[in-house]
Write an enzyme that holds these catalytic residues in place. Structure first.
Site, PDB file in Angstrom:
ATOM      1  N   LYS A 109       0.886  -1.177   0.000  1.00 12.75           N
ATOM      2  CA  LYS A 109       0.000   0.000   0.000  1.00 12.75           C
ATOM      3  C   LYS A 109       0.918   1.219   0.000  1.00 12.75           C
ATOM      4  CE  LYS A 109      -1.902   2.989   2.000  1.00 12.75           C
ATOM      5  NZ  LYS A 109      -1.673   4.419   1.646  1.00 12.75           N
ATOM      6  N   GLU A 136       8.878   1.250  11.570  1.00 12.59           N
ATOM      7  CA  GLU A 136       9.982   2.189  11.404  1.00 12.59           C
ATOM      8  C   GLU A 136       9.339   3.571  11.464  1.00 12.59           C
ATOM      9  OE1 GLU A 136      12.288   4.534  10.405  1.00 12.59           O
ATOM     10  OE2 GLU A 136      12.428   3.776   8.340  1.00 12.59           O
ATOM     11  N   CYS A 152      13.210  10.042   7.946  1.00  9.11           N
ATOM     12  CA  CYS A 152      12.987   9.682   9.354  1.00  9.11           C
ATOM     13  C   CYS A 152      14.273   9.787  10.142  1.00  9.11           C
ATOM     14  CB  CYS A 152      12.418   8.275   9.442  1.00  9.11           C
ATOM     15  SG  CYS A 152      13.357   7.092   8.503  1.00  9.11           S
ATOM     16  N   GLU A 173       9.167  15.718  16.099  1.00  5.60           N
ATOM     17  CA  GLU A 173       9.650  15.530  14.737  1.00  5.60           C
ATOM     18  C   GLU A 173       8.977  16.563  13.824  1.00  5.60           C
ATOM     19  OE1 GLU A 173      10.501  11.786  12.010  1.00  5.60           O
ATOM     20  OE2 GLU A 173       8.372  11.985  12.352  1.00  5.60           O
TER      21      GLU A 173
END
Ligand code: NAI
Ligand code: MG
Length: 497
Positions: free
Chosen positions: A192, A267, A301, A401
Site C-alpha cells: 500500500k 519504522e 525519518c 519531529e
C-alpha cells in the site's frame, strides 16, 4: 544527463504529464480498476500541480489482493527452490538498472526530490534487490544436540502474506527494502504505497512481471490510509506488516496486528542528534550536518535534525553551516537542483507552523524561516533551509519531529551534557558523532540510545547494515540479514530413533 532523461523532461514540460504512467491497481498479476471506481490525484510538489491519477483501492480490492497473495503463497512461491526466487529478484534488479532513467524521472516528479537524489534512490534499490537475491538460498536453520537417540533440527519457513505500508519520502526504496527480503524468504506481498506517491511501486510491478515473478506474489493497492491501509493491516490472512511512517499510525497498525496475532516491523519517527565535540574537524562536521538535515529537504525519518554542539565551537560551527546553506539552490526536481520541494502542501504548512510558533516564543533563527519562491515553479511547495539556534531542551523544536528542513541547535558544556541532550527525546532512531577522539566516539556510541550510530560521516551505511529504532522510533530492524528474520519463522523438528 542521458538522452532518455532529456526526452522525458521535454515531454513533461510540454504536456504536463508523461505517457506510460501506471493508473490502475496490480492484483494477481493483472492491472485492474478499483471496484468502487475511485481515484487519487498525483501531484508534482515542484509545481504544486496534478499530473496523473491512479485508482484508489477500498476494502473489497484489498481483500482480493490479500487472497491473491495467499493463493500464490500456498500454490507455489513458498515451495519454489530458493535459488529460483533469488534469480527472479536478480533479474528484476537488472531491469530496474536498465530503466533507471524512467524510474528516476517518475520518482522525482511524484516526490519532489531532485532528480539526482531520485537517481541515488533507484541505484540503492538495485543494490537492495541484488543483496536479497543473493540471500534467498542462504536462509537456513540449525541443529540441536539431544544425544545419540534423538535428531533435532530447525528450518526457517516463510511467514506467509506480508503487508507493506509505505510513506511518501522514499517511495520505491522503502517498498524494495521490505519486499525484497520478504520475497527472498518465500513470502508474498501486498503493498500500500502512500496516497501522495503511488507511481513507482506500481511501475515495479511491471518489472517483476517481466522478470518472471508468478502472479499474486507482488500486489499493489494504492489508496488512502483509511480506505486501503486499514483494511490491509486488519486482514486476518496478513501474517506480518512492515510499516514506515508516523508514530500515531504505527500504533494503530500494531493494534490491528494484535487483533489477529501477527507480527510487525515499525519504522517510525526520529529526532536524531548529531553530537559535535570540541575537537571535531569543523569543515567536515559542517558539511556532514548540512546534508544530514537538508538532503531530501529534511524529509527523512533518520535526518540529523538536532545539532548538539560544545559551547567552545558553537558559534564557529553554526556560522559555517549557515554559510554553506547558500550553496543550496531550490528548483524543479527535473532541473536537478541540489535542494528539492516539500512533498505536500500539508507537510509544508506543518513545517511552517513549527517555525512560526518558535519565532513567537523568541527563538533565534540563524537562517531561513520562510517559504521559498522558485523561478519557473512559483506554485511549488518549497521551504528555506532553516536553523533554529540555541534551543532549550524542553522546547517542541527539540522534542517533536518536524520532518522538514529545520535544524535545531542545542548547546552543551561537555561530552557528559552532550549525552544527556542527545537522549532527551522520546525518539531513538539514529545518531551522528563528530570527533577526532576514538575513545570518545566509542564511549558516546554506547551511551546514546539509537538503532544506529555513525561517526564522522552521518550517512555512512548501506543495505548491509541493519536499520531501525528504539522507543517511539519503532520496533524491529530492516535491511541487512536481520530483515530476513521478519519474514521467517522457525520450525524445530525432533525425531526419536
Ligand atoms: P502516516 O503515518 O499517516 O502515513 C504513512 C503510511 O501509512 C501511508 O501509506 C498512509 O496511507 C498509511 N496509513 C495511514 N493511516 C493508516 C491506517 N490507519 N492503517 C494503515 N495504514 C495507514 O504519515 P503521514 O500522514 O503521511 O505523515 C505524517 C507525519 O508522519 C509526517 O509529518 C512525518 O512526521 C511522519 N512521517 C514519517 C516517516 C518516516 O520515514 N518515518 C515517513 C512519512 C511521514
Ligand atoms: Mg496520513
Amino acid at each position: 544527463m542521458s538522452e532518455r532523461i532529456t526526452e522525458l523532461k521535454n515531454e513533461y514540460f510540454s504536456t504536463g504529464t508523461l505517457s506510460e504512467l501506471p493508473s490502475q491497481l496490480f492484483i494477481a498479476g493483472e492491472w485492474c480498476d478499483a471496484a468502487g471506481g475511485e481515484t487519487l490525484e498525483v501531484s508534482d510538489p515542484s509545481s504544486g500541480k496534478s499530473f496523473a491519477a491512479v485508482s484508489a483501492a477500498q476494502a473489497e480490492d484489498v481483500a482480493r489482493a490479500v487472497e491473491a497473495a495467499d493463493a500464490a503463497f500456498h500454490s507455489h512461491w513458498r515451495d519454489l527452490k530458493p535459488s529460483a526466487r533469488g534469480m527472479i529478484l536478480a533479474r528484476t534488479a537488472d531491469l530496474l538498472e536498465q530503466q533507471a532513467d524512467f524510474f528516476s524521472v517518475v520518482e522525482a516528479l511524484d516526490s519532489g526530490k531532485p532528480l539526482g537524489e531520485a537517481q541515488g534512490d533507484i541505484g540503492s534499490s538495485v543494490q537492495a534487490l541484488r543483496y536479497y537475491a543473493g540471500c534467498a538460498d542462504k536462509i537456513q536453520g540449525d541443529s540441536f544436540p539431544l544425544g545419540a537417540e534423538t535428531f533435532s533440527f530447525s528450518c526457517l519457513e516463510p511467514v506467509g502474506v506480508t503487508a507493506h505500508i509505505i510513506p511518501w519520502n522514499y517511495p520505491l526504496a522503502t517498498t524494495i527494502r521490505g519486499v525484497a527480503p520478504a520475497l527472498a524468504a518465500g513470502c508474498t506481498a501486498v503493498v500500500k504505497p502512500a496516497e501522495q506517491t503511488p507511481l513507482s511501486a506500481l511501475l515495479l510491478a511491471g518489472l517483476f512481471k517481466e522478470a518472471g515473478l508468478p502472479n499474486g506474489v507482488y500486489n499493489v493497492i494504492p489508496g488512502t490510509g483509511q480506505g486501503a491501509g486499514a483494511p490491509l493491516v486488519d486482514h486476518p490472512k496478513v501474517r506480518h506488516t512492515t510499516f514506515t511512517g508516523s508514530v500515531g499510525t504505527g500504533s494503530k497498525v500494531m493494534q490491528a496486528a494484535a487483533a489477529h496475532i501477527s507480527s510487525v516491523t515499525l519504522e517510525l519517527g526520529g529526532k536524531s542528534p548529531i553530537v559535535a565535540l570540541a575537537d571535531c574537524d569543523l569543515e567536515k562536521t559542517a558539511e556532514g550536518v548540512l546534508w544530514a538535515i537538508f538532503y531530501n529537504a529534511g524529509q527523512i525519518c533518520s535526518a540529523g535534525s538536532r545539532l548538539v554542539v560544545e559551547r567552545s565551537i558553537h558559534r564557529a560551527l553554526v556560522d559555517k553551516i549557515v554559510e554553506k546553506t547558500a550553496q543550496l539552490q531550490a528548483g524543479h526536481a527535473l532541473q536537478n537542483p541540489n535542494y528539492g520541494a516539500i512533498n505536500s502542501r500539508e507537510q509544508l504548512e506543518k513545517i511552517e507552523g513549527f517555525v512560526e510558533r518558535a519565532r513567537a516564543r523568541g527563538i533565534s533563527i540563524a537562517c531561513g524561516g520562510h517559504r521559498l519562491k522558485v523561478a519557473d515553479s512559483e506554485s511549488g511547495w518549497f521551504y528555506a533551509p532553516t536553523i533554529m539556534d540555541d534551543v532549550p531542551m524542553q522546547d517542541e523544536l527539540v522534542q517533536e519531529e518536524i520532518f522538514g528542513p529545520v535544524l535545531t541547535v542545542q548547546v552543551v558544556d561537555d561530552p557528559e551534557q552532550a549525552i544527556v541532550a542527545a537522549n532527551c527525546t522520546q525518539f531513538a532512531l539514529a545518531a551522528g558523532i563528530y570527533t577526532q577522539n576514538v575513545t570518545q566516539a566509542l564511549r558516546l556510541s554506547r551511551a546514546i540510545d539509537a538503532g544506529q550510530v555513525t561517526v564522522n560521516d552521518y550517512w555512512a551505511g548501506g543495505i548491509e547494515v541493519p536499520f531501525g529504532g528504539n522507543r517511539q522510533s519503532g520496533i524491529g530492524r530492516e535491511k541487512g540479514l536481520e530483515a530476513l528474520r521478519n519474514y521467517s519463522t522457525t520450525k524445530a523438528i525432533t525425531l526419536a530413533f
